[in-house]
Design a protein around this motif. Structure first.
Motif, PDB file in Angstrom:
ATOM      1  N   THR A 275      25.402  -2.184 -24.741  1.00  0.00           N
ATOM      2  CA  THR A 275      26.554  -2.983 -24.317  1.00  0.00           C
ATOM      3  C   THR A 275      26.119  -4.369 -23.861  1.00  0.00           C
ATOM      4  OG1 THR A 275      27.705  -0.979 -23.624  1.00  0.00           O
ATOM      5  CG2 THR A 275      28.533  -3.075 -22.766  1.00  0.00           C
ATOM      6  N   LEU A 276      26.562  -5.394 -24.601  1.00  0.00           N
ATOM      7  CA  LEU A 276      26.327  -6.783 -24.213  1.00  0.00           C
ATOM      8  C   LEU A 276      27.532  -7.257 -23.416  1.00  0.00           C
ATOM      9  CD1 LEU A 276      24.674  -9.437 -24.436  1.00  0.00           C
ATOM     10  CD2 LEU A 276      25.997  -9.941 -26.512  1.00  0.00           C
ATOM     11  N   GLU A 277      27.298  -7.637 -22.157  1.00  0.00           N
ATOM     12  CA  GLU A 277      28.406  -8.061 -21.296  1.00  0.00           C
ATOM     13  C   GLU A 277      28.747  -9.535 -21.499  1.00  0.00           C
ATOM     14  OE1 GLU A 277      27.008  -6.850 -17.458  1.00  0.00           O
ATOM     15  OE2 GLU A 277      27.764  -4.796 -17.723  1.00  0.00           O
ATOM     16  N   THR A 278      27.723 -10.370 -21.670  1.00  0.00           N
ATOM     17  CA  THR A 278      27.952 -11.791 -21.957  1.00  0.00           C
ATOM     18  C   THR A 278      26.601 -12.455 -22.233  1.00  0.00           C
ATOM     19  OG1 THR A 278      29.062 -13.801 -21.212  1.00  0.00           O
ATOM     20  CG2 THR A 278      27.772 -12.609 -19.570  1.00  0.00           C
ATOM     21  N   LEU A 279      26.642 -13.780 -22.470  1.00  0.00           N
ATOM     22  CA  LEU A 279      25.447 -14.598 -22.658  1.00  0.00           C
ATOM     23  C   LEU A 279      25.477 -15.759 -21.674  1.00  0.00           C
ATOM     24  CD1 LEU A 279      25.412 -14.928 -26.566  1.00  0.00           C
ATOM     25  CD2 LEU A 279      23.903 -13.468 -25.203  1.00  0.00           C
ATOM     26  N   SER A 280      24.300 -16.333 -21.442  1.00  0.00           N
ATOM     27  CA  SER A 280      24.195 -17.570 -20.667  1.00  0.00           C
ATOM     28  C   SER A 280      23.335 -18.561 -21.430  1.00  0.00           C
ATOM     29  CB  SER A 280      23.579 -17.317 -19.283  1.00  0.00           C
ATOM     30  OG  SER A 280      24.441 -16.570 -18.469  1.00  0.00           O
ATOM     31  N   VAL A 281      23.687 -19.833 -21.335  1.00  0.00           N
ATOM     32  CA  VAL A 281      22.838 -20.921 -21.818  1.00  0.00           C
ATOM     33  C   VAL A 281      22.386 -21.680 -20.585  1.00  0.00           C
ATOM     34  CG1 VAL A 281      22.714 -23.022 -23.194  1.00  0.00           C
ATOM     35  CG2 VAL A 281      24.057 -21.078 -24.004  1.00  0.00           C
ATOM     36  N   GLY A 282      21.106 -21.528 -20.242  1.00  0.00           N
ATOM     37  CA  GLY A 282      20.646 -22.057 -18.962  1.00  0.00           C
ATOM     38  C   GLY A 282      21.371 -21.325 -17.844  1.00  0.00           C
ATOM     39  N   ILE A 283      22.119 -22.053 -17.022  1.00  0.00           N
ATOM     40  CA  ILE A 283      22.896 -21.428 -15.949  1.00  0.00           C
ATOM     41  C   ILE A 283      24.378 -21.319 -16.313  1.00  0.00           C
ATOM     42  CG2 ILE A 283      21.293 -22.214 -14.163  1.00  0.00           C
ATOM     43  CD1 ILE A 283      23.315 -24.449 -13.504  1.00  0.00           C
ATOM     44  N   LYS A 347       9.041 -32.713 -29.883  1.00  0.00           N
ATOM     45  CA  LYS A 347       9.552 -33.116 -28.570  1.00  0.00           C
ATOM     46  C   LYS A 347      10.781 -32.329 -28.117  1.00  0.00           C
ATOM     47  CE  LYS A 347       7.834 -37.907 -28.796  1.00  0.00           C
ATOM     48  NZ  LYS A 347       8.214 -39.334 -28.683  1.00  0.00           N
ATOM     49  N   ILE A 348      11.334 -31.505 -28.992  1.00  0.00           N
ATOM     50  CA  ILE A 348      12.563 -30.793 -28.652  1.00  0.00           C
ATOM     51  C   ILE A 348      12.308 -29.723 -27.594  1.00  0.00           C
ATOM     52  CG2 ILE A 348      12.202 -29.250 -30.627  1.00  0.00           C
ATOM     53  CD1 ILE A 348      15.597 -30.186 -29.066  1.00  0.00           C
ATOM     54  N   ILE A 349      13.159 -29.668 -26.616  1.00  0.00           N
ATOM     55  CA  ILE A 349      13.135 -28.632 -25.583  1.00  0.00           C
ATOM     56  C   ILE A 349      14.395 -27.793 -25.751  1.00  0.00           C
ATOM     57  CG2 ILE A 349      13.024 -28.105 -23.127  1.00  0.00           C
ATOM     58  CD1 ILE A 349      10.543 -29.522 -24.152  1.00  0.00           C
ATOM     59  N   PHE A 350      14.222 -26.548 -26.148  1.00  0.00           N
ATOM     60  CA  PHE A 350      15.376 -25.682 -26.367  1.00  0.00           C
ATOM     61  C   PHE A 350      15.780 -24.979 -25.081  1.00  0.00           C
ATOM     62  CE2 PHE A 350      15.950 -25.883 -30.876  1.00  0.00           C
ATOM     63  CZ  PHE A 350      14.693 -26.187 -31.392  1.00  0.00           C
ATOM     64  N   PRO A 351      17.064 -24.766 -24.884  1.00  0.00           N
ATOM     65  CA  PRO A 351      17.510 -24.019 -23.699  1.00  0.00           C
ATOM     66  C   PRO A 351      17.234 -22.524 -23.855  1.00  0.00           C
ATOM     67  CG  PRO A 351      19.372 -24.519 -25.120  1.00  0.00           C
ATOM     68  CD  PRO A 351      18.183 -25.233 -25.720  1.00  0.00           C
ATOM     69  N   ILE A 352      17.089 -21.864 -22.718  1.00  0.00           N
ATOM     70  CA  ILE A 352      16.913 -20.410 -22.714  1.00  0.00           C
ATOM     71  C   ILE A 352      18.291 -19.761 -22.781  1.00  0.00           C
ATOM     72  CG2 ILE A 352      16.150 -18.424 -21.362  1.00  0.00           C
ATOM     73  CD1 ILE A 352      13.872 -20.014 -22.573  1.00  0.00           C
ATOM     74  N   LYS A 365      13.646 -16.248 -25.786  1.00  0.00           N
ATOM     75  CA  LYS A 365      12.930 -17.498 -25.973  1.00  0.00           C
ATOM     76  C   LYS A 365      13.428 -18.175 -27.255  1.00  0.00           C
ATOM     77  CE  LYS A 365       8.846 -15.840 -23.501  1.00  0.00           C
ATOM     78  NZ  LYS A 365       7.394 -15.561 -23.565  1.00  0.00           N
ATOM     79  N   PRO A 366      13.080 -19.437 -27.453  1.00  0.00           N
ATOM     80  CA  PRO A 366      13.546 -20.142 -28.661  1.00  0.00           C
ATOM     81  C   PRO A 366      13.199 -19.427 -29.962  1.00  0.00           C
ATOM     82  CG  PRO A 366      12.689 -21.718 -27.091  1.00  0.00           C
ATOM     83  CD  PRO A 366      12.401 -20.356 -26.510  1.00  0.00           C
ATOM     84  N   ILE A 367      12.074 -18.727 -29.999  1.00  0.00           N
ATOM     85  CA  ILE A 367      11.696 -18.013 -31.212  1.00  0.00           C
ATOM     86  C   ILE A 367      12.670 -16.888 -31.532  1.00  0.00           C
ATOM     87  CG2 ILE A 367      10.204 -16.245 -30.156  1.00  0.00           C
ATOM     88  CD1 ILE A 367       8.204 -16.804 -32.411  1.00  0.00           C
ATOM     89  N   ASN A 368      13.411 -16.429 -30.517  1.00  0.00           N
ATOM     90  CA  ASN A 368      14.387 -15.357 -30.696  1.00  0.00           C
ATOM     91  C   ASN A 368      15.778 -15.874 -31.063  1.00  0.00           C
ATOM     92  OD1 ASN A 368      12.760 -14.281 -27.827  1.00  0.00           O
ATOM     93  ND2 ASN A 368      12.593 -13.122 -29.723  1.00  0.00           N
ATOM     94  N   THR A 369      16.012 -17.167 -30.883  1.00  0.00           N
ATOM     95  CA  THR A 369      17.385 -17.681 -31.003  1.00  0.00           C
ATOM     96  C   THR A 369      17.547 -18.826 -31.996  1.00  0.00           C
ATOM     97  OG1 THR A 369      16.920 -19.058 -29.058  1.00  0.00           O
ATOM     98  CG2 THR A 369      18.047 -16.970 -28.680  1.00  0.00           C
ATOM     99  N   PHE A 370      16.447 -19.478 -32.378  1.00  0.00           N
ATOM    100  CA  PHE A 370      16.539 -20.602 -33.303  1.00  0.00           C
ATOM    101  C   PHE A 370      15.612 -20.388 -34.498  1.00  0.00           C
ATOM    102  CE2 PHE A 370      17.945 -22.335 -29.272  1.00  0.00           C
ATOM    103  CZ  PHE A 370      19.084 -23.029 -29.642  1.00  0.00           C
TER     104      PHE A 370
END
Length: 418
Positions: A275-283, A347-352, A365-370
């Motif tokens: 069960t996935l309740e929600t996601l967050s991008v940063g805070i 130089k790109i900094i991806f959000p968690i 991590k970015p490897i999991n999402t981009f």
């Protein structure tokens, strides 16, 4: 946190389980090597395939998987001929006869093509002939396994139980339900007798020629895991095709430690659903527009990308656009939907992105999402769908553990290349 096109896992994710067993003692633990299907070490490696071909193939396989679950209430079985992303060598019969099966965590039945073939798809390895095996026995119609509780569309002919599976791509397999001796492993092999399987005499469609059939690794009674009494398994998927991944079977396959996140398996599903309740991008927390359904995400090794409910997906990409200040572009391969043109990738900094599961939070991590589709274009490796899937890109560099006794799935960050 930054990643680059060169450091990221750049080929579409599809593993091959070669069945390299040092020993098989399921009361303890057994570690197996997993080899990436696109690795030069893979027996099905095709050097002619481009990155774009592999990306499109991954999407097609993932969409087939999603569609099979979406229409699971129909009369056709929710399996796909290419749903499983592992393949496994094992032997069947007495004397042992080597076959290659596509391992599928989303199904249960073990089946292989058998002689005589009424209609068989083209198979490169030799086809199993049950008449040459001393341990082959068909199951009678009165067998408890000859039931729709265990197999799709059971039938009866001349006292022998028969099965028929119809797939959504119009492929099918049919034959006799039988028992046979199965031998797993090259060195110190383990042999199990009276294993129930499907001896297919009529199979046609889009099955790959290198495979003899499918190996069900689901939660049902007829899966290989259930028949061998395996209640725990875990794996660690490497992001590099130059390294082998690992899968562990047995009592010691529990994922433990301070960073472990455990979430319960849905109780009303035969699949590996959480069960996935929600996601967050940063805070920034993204809320569902409606109540969260239990078991809304399938953890399925056969799906490359992650599929999210449309409302949650739309909230995610809106939050990303506020964080990633680069131009939006179209995926040049026409596969993924939300992409950015990164002028200076280093130089790109991806959000968690954090996945808030019932029972705990998993930081991706970015490897999991981009996913880098070119040297300068990166795309979100998630897509909208009415059916949720936690894809295997999202599982890279995690120990993922399934405990069927505790009915939980565990996640622990790891360096799977070590």
């Amino acid at each position: 946190m930054s990643i680059s096109p060169n450091s990221q896992y750049s080929l579409c994710f599809a593993l091959s389980l070669l069945g390299i067993f040092n020993s098989l003692i399921f009361s303890e633990a057994t570690t197996l090597e997993l080899i990436h299907r696109d690795s030069p070490l893979s027996p099905v490696y095709d050097p002619s395939l481009t990155h774009a071909h592999r990306l499109r193939n991954a999407l097609h396989h993932s969409l087939d998987r999603v569609n099979s679950f979406k229409h699971a209430n129909r009369t056709k079985t929710p399996l796909q001929t290419y749903g499983g992303i592992y393949f496994m060598k094992y032997s069947i019969g007495t004397p042992p006869f080597e076959v290659v099966g596509i391992a599928d965590t989303g199904s249960d039945l073990i089946w292989t093509q058998c002689r005589p073939c009424i209609r068989c798809y083209k198979q490169t390895p030799p086809i199993f002939d049950p008449s040459k095996s001393k341990s082959y026995h068909t199951l009678p119609c009165k067998s408890s396994f000859c039931s729709s509780r265990y197999v799709e569309s059971p039938g009866c002919s001349k006292g022998t139980c028969q099965y028929y599976y119809d797939y959504f791509d119009n492929s099918h397999t049919a034959g006799n339900l039988a028992t046979e001796t199965i031998t797993i492993g090259n060195e110190n092999p383990v042999t199990t007798s009276k294993t129930v399987f499907g001896c297919a005499h009529d199979s046609a469609g889009t099955f790959p020629s290198f495979a003899s059939g499918l190996i069900g690794l689901g939660r049902g009674k007829l899966s290989l895991l259930s028949q061998l009494g395996i209640r725990k398994l875990s794996y660690c998927l490497t992001p590099s095709i130059k390294n082998t991944s690992k899968i562990v079977l047995g009592e010691d396959a529990v994922v433990s430690g301070a960073e472990v996140v455990r979430t319960p398996l849905a109780t009303d599903s035969s699949k590996y659903r959480i069960t996935l309740e929600t996601l967050s991008v940063g805070i920034k927390r993204i809320e569902f527009e409606k109540d969260v359904m239990e078991g809304n995400m399938a953890v399925d090794s056969g799906t490359t990308f992650t599929f999210l409910p449309p409302a949650l997906y739309n909230g995610l990409v809106a939050a990303l656009d506020k964080t990633i200040r680069y131009p939006r572009v179209v995926d040049p391969h026409g596969v993924l939907k939300h992409c950015y043109d990164i002028g200076e990738p280093e130089k790109i900094i991806f959000p968690i992105i954090t996945a808030h599961f019932k029972g705990g939070d998993v930081k991706l991590k970015p490897i999991n999402t981009f996913f880098w589709v070119t040297d300068h274009v990166v795309c979100l490796s998630m897509l909208p769908s009415e059916v949720g899937f936690f894809g295997n890109i999202a599982q890279l560099n995690f120990w993922v553990g399934y405990d069927l006794e505790a009915s939980t799935v565990s996640f622990k960050p790891a360096d799977c290349t070590s």
